[in-house]
Design a protein around this motif. Structure first.
Motif, PDB file in Angstrom:
ATOM      1  N   ARG A 221       0.832  -1.197   0.000  1.00  0.00           N
ATOM      2  CA  ARG A 221       0.000   0.000   0.000  1.00  0.00           C
ATOM      3  C   ARG A 221       0.869   1.250   0.000  1.00  0.00           C
ATOM      4  O   ARG A 221       1.934   1.292   0.604  1.00  0.00           O
ATOM      5  N   LEU A 222       0.386   2.278  -0.682  1.00  0.00           N
ATOM      6  CA  LEU A 222       0.876   3.638  -0.548  1.00  0.00           C
ATOM      7  C   LEU A 222      -0.232   4.421   0.132  1.00  0.00           C
ATOM      8  O   LEU A 222      -1.351   4.504  -0.389  1.00  0.00           O
ATOM      9  N   LEU A 223       0.033   4.966   1.311  1.00  0.00           N
ATOM     10  CA  LEU A 223      -0.957   5.737   2.055  1.00  0.00           C
ATOM     11  C   LEU A 223      -0.520   7.194   2.057  1.00  0.00           C
ATOM     12  O   LEU A 223       0.556   7.525   2.561  1.00  0.00           O
ATOM     13  N   MET A 224      -1.363   8.057   1.501  1.00  0.00           N
ATOM     14  CA  MET A 224      -1.031   9.472   1.406  1.00  0.00           C
ATOM     15  C   MET A 224      -1.957  10.280   2.308  1.00  0.00           C
ATOM     16  O   MET A 224      -3.151  10.445   2.009  1.00  0.00           O
ATOM     17  N   MET A 260      -5.762  18.102  -6.337  1.00  0.00           N
ATOM     18  CA  MET A 260      -5.978  16.669  -6.198  1.00  0.00           C
ATOM     19  C   MET A 260      -5.420  15.901  -7.399  1.00  0.00           C
ATOM     20  O   MET A 260      -5.080  14.717  -7.275  1.00  0.00           O
ATOM     21  N   ILE A 261      -5.305  16.564  -8.549  1.00  0.00           N
ATOM     22  CA  ILE A 261      -4.817  15.875  -9.751  1.00  0.00           C
ATOM     23  C   ILE A 261      -3.416  15.299  -9.556  1.00  0.00           C
ATOM     24  O   ILE A 261      -3.194  14.106  -9.820  1.00  0.00           O
ATOM     25  N   PRO A 262      -2.420  16.090  -9.115  1.00  0.00           N
ATOM     26  CA  PRO A 262      -1.095  15.478  -8.940  1.00  0.00           C
ATOM     27  C   PRO A 262      -1.062  14.367  -7.899  1.00  0.00           C
ATOM     28  O   PRO A 262      -0.266  13.429  -8.013  1.00  0.00           O
ATOM     29  N   LYS A 263      -1.946  14.433  -6.896  1.00  0.00           N
ATOM     30  CA  LYS A 263      -1.978  13.372  -5.890  1.00  0.00           C
ATOM     31  C   LYS A 263      -2.484  12.059  -6.494  1.00  0.00           C
ATOM     32  O   LYS A 263      -1.896  10.992  -6.262  1.00  0.00           O
ATOM     33  N   VAL A 264      -3.572  12.126  -7.258  1.00  0.00           N
ATOM     34  CA  VAL A 264      -4.081  10.878  -7.842  1.00  0.00           C
ATOM     35  C   VAL A 264      -3.142  10.378  -8.934  1.00  0.00           C
ATOM     36  O   VAL A 264      -3.031   9.163  -9.148  1.00  0.00           O
ATOM     37  N   GLU A 265      -2.450  11.303  -9.620  1.00  0.00           N
ATOM     38  CA  GLU A 265      -1.485  10.868 -10.632  1.00  0.00           C
ATOM     39  C   GLU A 265      -0.319  10.127  -9.981  1.00  0.00           C
ATOM     40  O   GLU A 265       0.187   9.139 -10.536  1.00  0.00           O
ATOM     41  N   THR A 266       0.093  10.583  -8.806  1.00  0.00           N
ATOM     42  CA  THR A 266       1.127   9.861  -8.066  1.00  0.00           C
ATOM     43  C   THR A 266       0.637   8.468  -7.694  1.00  0.00           C
ATOM     44  O   THR A 266       1.377   7.478  -7.800  1.00  0.00           O
ATOM     45  N   CYS A 267      -0.623   8.376  -7.274  1.00  0.00           N
ATOM     46  CA  CYS A 267      -1.208   7.065  -6.949  1.00  0.00           C
ATOM     47  C   CYS A 267      -1.227   6.161  -8.170  1.00  0.00           C
ATOM     48  O   CYS A 267      -0.907   4.969  -8.083  1.00  0.00           O
ATOM     49  N   LEU A 268      -1.617   6.712  -9.316  1.00  0.00           N
ATOM     50  CA  LEU A 268      -1.648   5.921 -10.546  1.00  0.00           C
ATOM     51  C   LEU A 268      -0.258   5.408 -10.910  1.00  0.00           C
ATOM     52  O   LEU A 268      -0.087   4.245 -11.286  1.00  0.00           O
ATOM     53  N   VAL A 299     -11.200   4.610   5.406  1.00  0.00           N
ATOM     54  CA  VAL A 299     -11.681   5.985   5.620  1.00  0.00           C
ATOM     55  C   VAL A 299     -11.302   6.926   4.483  1.00  0.00           C
ATOM     56  O   VAL A 299     -11.603   8.111   4.541  1.00  0.00           O
ATOM     57  N   GLY A 300     -10.635   6.417   3.455  1.00  0.00           N
ATOM     58  CA  GLY A 300     -10.207   7.290   2.371  1.00  0.00           C
ATOM     59  C   GLY A 300     -10.657   6.773   1.016  1.00  0.00           C
ATOM     60  O   GLY A 300     -11.623   6.002   0.912  1.00  0.00           O
ATOM     61  N   THR A 301      -9.944   7.208  -0.024  1.00  0.00           N
ATOM     62  CA  THR A 301     -10.218   6.753  -1.394  1.00  0.00           C
ATOM     63  C   THR A 301      -9.103   5.815  -1.835  1.00  0.00           C
ATOM     64  O   THR A 301      -7.947   6.207  -1.895  1.00  0.00           O
ATOM     65  N   LEU A 302      -9.459   4.575  -2.121  1.00  0.00           N
ATOM     66  CA  LEU A 302      -8.498   3.572  -2.553  1.00  0.00           C
ATOM     67  C   LEU A 302      -8.466   3.520  -4.077  1.00  0.00           C
ATOM     68  O   LEU A 302      -9.508   3.448  -4.727  1.00  0.00           O
ATOM     69  N   ILE A 303      -7.256   3.565  -4.618  1.00  0.00           N
ATOM     70  CA  ILE A 303      -7.057   3.537  -6.077  1.00  0.00           C
ATOM     71  C   ILE A 303      -6.272   2.290  -6.434  1.00  0.00           C
ATOM     72  O   ILE A 303      -5.219   2.019  -5.871  1.00  0.00           O
ATOM     73  N   LYS A 304      -6.827   1.503  -7.358  1.00  0.00           N
ATOM     74  CA  LYS A 304      -6.168   0.256  -7.753  1.00  0.00           C
ATOM     75  C   LYS A 304      -6.144   0.145  -9.276  1.00  0.00           C
ATOM     76  O   LYS A 304      -6.735   0.970  -9.983  1.00  0.00           O
ATOM     77  N   ALA A 305      -5.471  -0.870  -9.761  1.00  0.00           N
ATOM     78  CA  ALA A 305      -5.375  -1.076 -11.209  1.00  0.00           C
ATOM     79  C   ALA A 305      -6.742  -1.438 -11.777  1.00  0.00           C
ATOM     80  O   ALA A 305      -7.647  -1.862 -11.065  1.00  0.00           O
ATOM     81  N   GLY A 306      -6.847  -1.268 -13.093  1.00  0.00           N
ATOM     82  CA  GLY A 306      -8.089  -1.665 -13.745  1.00  0.00           C
ATOM     83  C   GLY A 306      -8.709  -0.551 -14.553  1.00  0.00           C
ATOM     84  O   GLY A 306      -8.312   0.579 -14.478  1.00  0.00           O
TER      85      GLY A 306
END
Length: 306
Positions: A221-224, A260-268, A299-306
């Motif tokens: 996991r990466l937790l931000m 929020m865009i750079p944060k989700v891009e880091t998650c991707l 408690v947050g937003t989980l981002i996974k492959a797919g």
């Protein structure tokens, strides 16, 4: 009614039973993450609040105690700004972005790899853990390159390269030193400062550094930790889970915008590098990390492959 059956005792007994039930329900999740690496980006209000920082330190120690391998990567923007102001060091802007010159990057390294890093290390050690502070320059952990941004001229349609000075991005992560810590009882705490090819120091965005380290260590996991509940839909409701395809669609239709865009891009990017999932969660919530990992819905937003 006997003393042992007084309302206060009964209330305490119920509280103890509830606590035991909570611990029991957490067991399957502890087993799920046992011996797995978790990279936690620590920043925002959670780091600035002494109470939240103390709770965070205890939670990190708990993770290590139950057989999980936490790796902490921290930021420090507000503290850097405060010190630059105190030293009366002016930081020019390049198209709205801060230019980091030699004087500024010296302060950045002093605050990130010095003051802030050691404060977090001390908090974890005071909570009963064994933390060691690192920067990306230690053990060649983060080999950096100069970050270059471009801006397209609206008239000529020609892209112009923006020079931001000693602002960098990870070019290569060498995780050998972290593998050594994984096999020990040591918790690494990393300042996002990297070393360039000529030995120069680069300031790296903490989110970016955490994502790259998560990918290089095959983290589960990466937790931000952020200052928002997670990714919200257009009605302001939390989106609990998204696939990579949904993230890209939400960016395209404007649901995800701004910072929020750079944060989700880091998650991707972390997910593309092999991280099982990345989570954006609210660091202002006490025990946010434990709630995310050890409860059924997180408690947050989980981002996974797919």
């Amino acid at each position: 009614m006997t003393t042992s059956d007084s309302p206060d005792i009964l209330h305490d007994r119920k509280a103890w039973l509830d606590r035991a039930k909570t611990l029991s329900e957490a067991l399957p999740f502890m087993r799920q993450f046992s011996d797995q690496t978790l990279v936690i980006k620590f920043g925002g209000h959670a780091m600035e609040s002494e109470d939240l920082a103390r709770l965070f330190a205890r939670d990190v120690v708990l993770l290590k105690q139950v057989g999980i391998n936490p790796v902490v990567v921290h930021g420090g923007g507000p503290q850097i700004d405060a010190m630059l102001k105190r030293l009366d060091i002016q930081t020019p802007r390049v198209d709205g972005l801060r230019f980091t010159d030699e004087a500024t990057v010296e302060v950045v390294e002093m605050i990130l790899a010095g003051k802030i890093n050691k404060q977090i290390v001390s908090a974890i050690n005071e909570a009963g853990g064994f933390a060691v502070g690192l920067s990306g320059k230690d053990g060649h952990l983060i080999r950096a390159r100069k970050l270059r941004r471009t801006k397209k001229d609206p008239d000529s349609n020609i892209e112009k390269v923006l020079d931001l000075g000693f602002v960098g991005e990870p070019a290569e992560i060498t995780p050998h030193i972290l593998e050594f810590f994984r096999k020990s009882d040591i918790i690494p705490v990393i300042a996002p400062v990297g070393m360039g090819p000529a030995g120069e120091t680069y300031n790296i965005n903490a989110d970016t550094a955490a994502g790259a380290i998560a990918g290089a260590t095959n983290a589960r996991r990466l937790l931000m930790l952020t200052d928002v509940a997670g990714v919200l839909d257009k009605a302001g409701n939390l989106i609990p889970e998204m696939t990579a395809a949904q993230v890209k669609a939400y960016i395209a239709d404007g649901t995800i915008s701004g910072g929020m865009i750079p944060k989700v891009e880091t998650c991707l990017e972390a997910v593309e590098l092999g991280v099982d999932a990345a989570v954006i969660l609210d660091g202002r919530v006490p025990h946010a990390v434990l709630l995310e990992l050890f409860t059924p819905h997180g408690v947050g937003t989980l981002i996974k492959a797919g």
